[in-house]
Design an enzyme around this catalytic site. Structure first.
Site, PDB file in Angstrom:
ATOM      1  N   LEU A  29      51.591  33.686  25.857  1.00 55.74           N
ATOM      2  CA  LEU A  29      51.703  32.495  26.683  1.00 55.74           C
ATOM      3  C   LEU A  29      51.283  32.946  28.072  1.00 55.74           C
ATOM      4  O   LEU A  29      51.816  33.921  28.600  1.00 55.74           O
ATOM      5  CB  LEU A  29      53.164  32.015  26.669  1.00 55.74           C
ATOM      6  CG  LEU A  29      53.496  30.582  27.002  1.00 55.74           C
ATOM      7  CD1 LEU A  29      52.662  29.590  26.213  1.00 55.74           C
ATOM      8  CD2 LEU A  29      54.972  30.317  26.754  1.00 55.74           C
ATOM      9  N   ASP A  30      50.293  32.287  28.655  1.00 54.36           N
ATOM     10  CA  ASP A  30      49.770  32.688  29.958  1.00 54.36           C
ATOM     11  C   ASP A  30      50.880  32.735  31.011  1.00 54.36           C
ATOM     12  O   ASP A  30      51.871  32.027  30.907  1.00 54.36           O
ATOM     13  CB  ASP A  30      48.685  31.726  30.421  1.00 54.36           C
ATOM     14  CG  ASP A  30      47.462  31.769  29.526  1.00 54.36           C
ATOM     15  OD1 ASP A  30      47.126  32.865  29.050  1.00 54.36           O
ATOM     16  OD2 ASP A  30      46.870  30.708  29.304  1.00 54.36           O
ATOM     17  N   ALA A  31      50.677  33.527  32.039  1.00 53.23           N
ATOM     18  CA  ALA A  31      51.676  33.663  33.104  1.00 53.23           C
ATOM     19  C   ALA A  31      51.987  32.323  33.754  1.00 53.23           C
ATOM     20  O   ALA A  31      53.131  32.061  34.123  1.00 53.23           O
ATOM     21  CB  ALA A  31      51.198  34.661  34.161  1.00 53.23           C
ATOM     22  N   SER A  84      52.059  29.468  32.322  1.00 53.54           N
ATOM     23  CA  SER A  84      52.661  28.560  31.346  1.00 53.54           C
ATOM     24  C   SER A  84      54.103  28.988  31.123  1.00 53.54           C
ATOM     25  O   SER A  84      54.473  30.129  31.367  1.00 53.54           O
ATOM     26  CB  SER A  84      51.889  28.602  30.029  1.00 53.54           C
ATOM     27  OG  SER A  84      50.555  28.194  30.226  1.00 53.54           O
ATOM     28  N   ARG A  98      43.799  29.709  26.521  1.00 51.81           N
ATOM     29  CA  ARG A  98      44.021  28.581  27.436  1.00 51.81           C
ATOM     30  C   ARG A  98      43.574  27.250  26.833  1.00 51.81           C
ATOM     31  O   ARG A  98      43.103  26.352  27.518  1.00 51.81           O
ATOM     32  CB  ARG A  98      43.353  28.847  28.783  1.00 51.81           C
ATOM     33  CG  ARG A  98      43.911  30.109  29.467  1.00 51.81           C
ATOM     34  CD  ARG A  98      43.334  30.405  30.806  1.00 51.81           C
ATOM     35  NE  ARG A  98      43.748  29.502  31.860  1.00 51.81           N
ATOM     36  CZ  ARG A  98      44.895  29.537  32.519  1.00 51.81           C
ATOM     37  NH1 ARG A  98      45.797  30.459  32.222  1.00 51.81           N
ATOM     38  NH2 ARG A  98      45.148  28.674  33.474  1.00 51.81           N
TER      39      ARG A  98
END
Length: 181
Positions: free
Chosen positions: A44-46, A48, A143
């Site tokens: 999970l992206d930073a 998000s 993403r």
């Protein structure tokens, strides 16, 4: 027996246990989870937030993360603009991205969910309305949700992964975790 951890990843936290790339150390999983031998199943992206699953079982990790298994992932997405039926239908049919068509998604406009405040808060613009959608996908490109909403004219302001398969964030505060089964 396999160990499974359901973690509510806060905004700004990396989906890994160390930060070797930044001269200024960024928050990582090790700031929240002191359990040896578990690793994230997916990422999970930073920028998000939400559900991140960690396990010590390689087969379970692959089943969760590998798109071949088409495990549904549901996101609550605050978008800039109004998600009319035409835009939601585009998401439902699949969106053409630079790396090809996405699989069809479930997409619905929803009322603002009762979530924790984000730190830092999402920027507010008086002249641009924002709305929320619930988006469920069965793949996991880099993403992807942000790129899908942007492709239909609804840039993402806040992204919270609410569930993966049958596992959800229900009752887990940001930065907290619980054992799953």
């Amino acid at each position: 027996m396999a160990r499974l951890i359901l973690f509510n990843k806060p905004f700004g936290v990396l989906s890994q246990f160390t930060d070797n790339k930044s001269p200024t150390r960024r928050p990582t999983l090790s700031d929240h989870i002191d359990v040896p031998g578990v690793y994230p199943a997916g990422r999970l992206d930073a920028d998000s937030e939400g559900l991140l699953l960690l396990t010590d079982d390689g087969k379970l990790q692959a089943r969760i993360a590998d798109p071949r298994f088409k495990l549904p992932k549901t996101y609550l997405v605050q978008v800039e603009g109004a998600p009319d039926e035409a835009k939601l239908d585009m998401l439902r049919k699949g969106v053409r991205l630079k790396d090809g068509m996405t699989r069809p998604a479930q997409a619905d406009a929803i009322e603002p969910p009762a979530l924790w405040p984000r730190d830092p808060p999402v920027r507010f613009r008086k002249t641009v309305p924002d709305h929320w959608i619930r988006l469920t996908i069965r793949e996991g490109r880099n993403r992807q949700v942000r790129r899908m909403t942007a492709a239909v004219g609804l840039p993402t302001l806040r992204l919270v992964r609410w569930s993966v398969g049958d596992w959800s964030l229900e009752g887990i505060a940001p930065g907290s975790w619980r054992e799953g089964s």
